[in-house]
Enzyme design. Structure first.
Site, mmCIF file in Angstrom:
data_model
loop_
_atom_site.group_PDB
_atom_site.id
_atom_site.type_symbol
_atom_site.label_atom_id
_atom_site.label_comp_id
_atom_site.label_asym_id
_atom_site.label_seq_id
_atom_site.Cartn_x
_atom_site.Cartn_y
_atom_site.Cartn_z
ATOM 1 N N GLY A 1 0.855 -1.236 -0.021
ATOM 2 C CA GLY A 1 -0.008 0.018 0.150
ATOM 3 C C GLY A 1 0.870 1.230 -0.080
ATOM 4 C CG ASN A 2 0.946 3.400 -2.638
ATOM 5 O OD1 ASN A 2 -0.119 3.949 -3.013
ATOM 6 N ND2 ASN A 2 1.381 2.261 -3.194
ATOM 7 C CB SER B 1 9.465 2.289 -3.951
ATOM 8 O OG SER B 1 9.241 0.977 -4.435
ATOM 9 N N GLY B 2 9.143 0.323 -1.278
ATOM 10 C CA GLY B 2 9.710 -0.628 -0.752
ATOM 11 C C GLY B 2 10.364 -0.414 0.882
ATOM 12 C CB SER C 1 4.665 4.729 -4.063
ATOM 13 O OG SER C 1 3.653 3.825 -4.400
ATOM 14 C CD GLU D 1 0.266 0.308 -6.390
ATOM 15 O OE1 GLU D 1 -0.657 -0.378 -7.031
ATOM 16 O OE2 GLU D 1 0.263 0.138 -5.106
ATOM 17 C CG HIS E 1 -3.278 1.701 -2.966
ATOM 18 N ND1 HIS E 1 -4.269 0.962 -3.411
ATOM 19 C CD2 HIS E 1 -2.093 0.832 -3.598
ATOM 20 C CE1 HIS E 1 -3.915 -0.281 -4.055
ATOM 21 N NE2 HIS E 1 -2.692 -0.161 -4.199
ATOM 22 C CG HIS F 1 -2.737 -4.340 -1.540
ATOM 23 N ND1 HIS F 1 -1.373 -4.662 -1.658
ATOM 24 C CD2 HIS F 1 -2.952 -3.495 -2.441
ATOM 25 C CE1 HIS F 1 -0.754 -3.802 -2.750
ATOM 26 N NE2 HIS F 1 -1.711 -3.273 -3.018
ATOM 27 C CE1 TYR G 1 -24.731 4.000 10.726
ATOM 28 C CE2 TYR G 1 -24.003 6.037 10.128
ATOM 29 C CZ TYR G 1 -24.284 5.172 11.312
ATOM 30 O OH TYR G 1 -23.639 5.296 12.264
ATOM 31 C CG HIS H 1 -4.387 -3.443 -7.212
ATOM 32 N ND1 HIS H 1 -3.564 -2.798 -8.211
ATOM 33 C CD2 HIS H 1 -3.861 -3.327 -5.790
ATOM 34 C CE1 HIS H 1 -2.634 -2.319 -7.494
ATOM 35 N NE2 HIS H 1 -2.795 -2.367 -6.034
ATOM 36 C CE1 TYR I 1 -26.328 18.737 12.903
ATOM 37 C CE2 TYR I 1 -27.226 17.374 11.286
ATOM 38 C CZ TYR I 1 -27.421 18.203 12.234
ATOM 39 O OH TYR I 1 -28.655 18.771 12.344
#
Ligand code: ZN
Length: 213
Positions: free
Chosen positions: A28-29, A45-46, A74, A76, A95, A97, A116, A157, A210
């Site tokens: 993720g990122n 990244s990584g 990243s 992505e 983002h 997974h 909701y 994904h 609200y």
């Protein structure tokens, strides 16, 4: 250091993603866009979230050029930048997974309004068609699917959430995981009842007025 505050927030919310079990390892990122400066702070990244320091967070412009930071942004990054150009109302992208939302995405289903709290996305969570991670095609599919929603499933994904700030994008990821789990579980034992568009309009209006649930 460029975007010091934003880089600090990326490390804090990265750890929250692990604590809330929304991602594991380096997966993720997340990013934050400072519109006034035209700069994005994004996860490198990584790098594992609990090892990440503010100076590891990479600062790029909307064209993807690295302006501060020694690490690679990243893999992505592309869809983060596309989303900031496409949606003038958002300043953060998360983002993940995360398991239950990704389960729905692996079925190539949208997530309907079974609870909701889906209102943090809108009246549903739409689904972007599959394309290779990090590809321009995936960015295109996301822009087509997300419209004005604040969340989007990525087929086979994971999930993307967006928000006015990182706290809002994080909250959406957390609540969409709850709704995904409720949908999964209620489908296991019966036929979940889906809230109508009118019911969801009322919730979304209330949320805007609200500001909390
Ligand atoms: Zn991913």
């Amino acid at each position: 250091m460029l975007l010091g505050k934003e880089r600090e927030s990326i490390t804090q919310f990265g750890r929250k993603l692990i604590d809330a079990q929304l991602t594991t390892g380096t997966g993720g990122n997340l990013s934050i866009f400072n519109r006034a400066e035209g700069l994005v702070a994004i996860k490198p990244s990584g790098v594992a979230y609990f090892d990440m320091t503010p100076s590891d967070v990479v600062v790029i412009d909307l064209g993807g050029t690295v302006l501060d930071g020694k690490l690679k942004p990243s893999s992505e990054t592309l869809f983060h930048l596309s989303l900031y150009k496409f949606r003038p109302d958002i300043n953060a992208v998360v983002h993940t997974h995360q398991i239950y939302a990704t389960t729905i995405a692996c079925l190539n289903w949208e997530l309907p309004a079974v609870h909701y709290l889906i209102s943090l996305s809108g009246n549903k969570v739409p689904l972007a068609a599959y394309a290779t991670y990090g590809s321009p095609e995936l960015s295109e599919n996301i822009l087509q699917a997300i419209g004005n929603y604040n969340a989007c499933l990525l087929a086979n994904h994971g999930l993307i959430t967006v928000g006015i700030n990182i706290a809002a994008a994080f909250a959406a990821a957390e609540e969409i995981e709850l709704v995904s789990r409720l949908y999964y579980q209620s489908k296991c034992i019966g036929n979940p009842v889906i809230l109508s568009d009118d019911d969801m309009k009322d919730v979304i209006k209330k949320l805007q007025t609200y500001g909390n649930l």
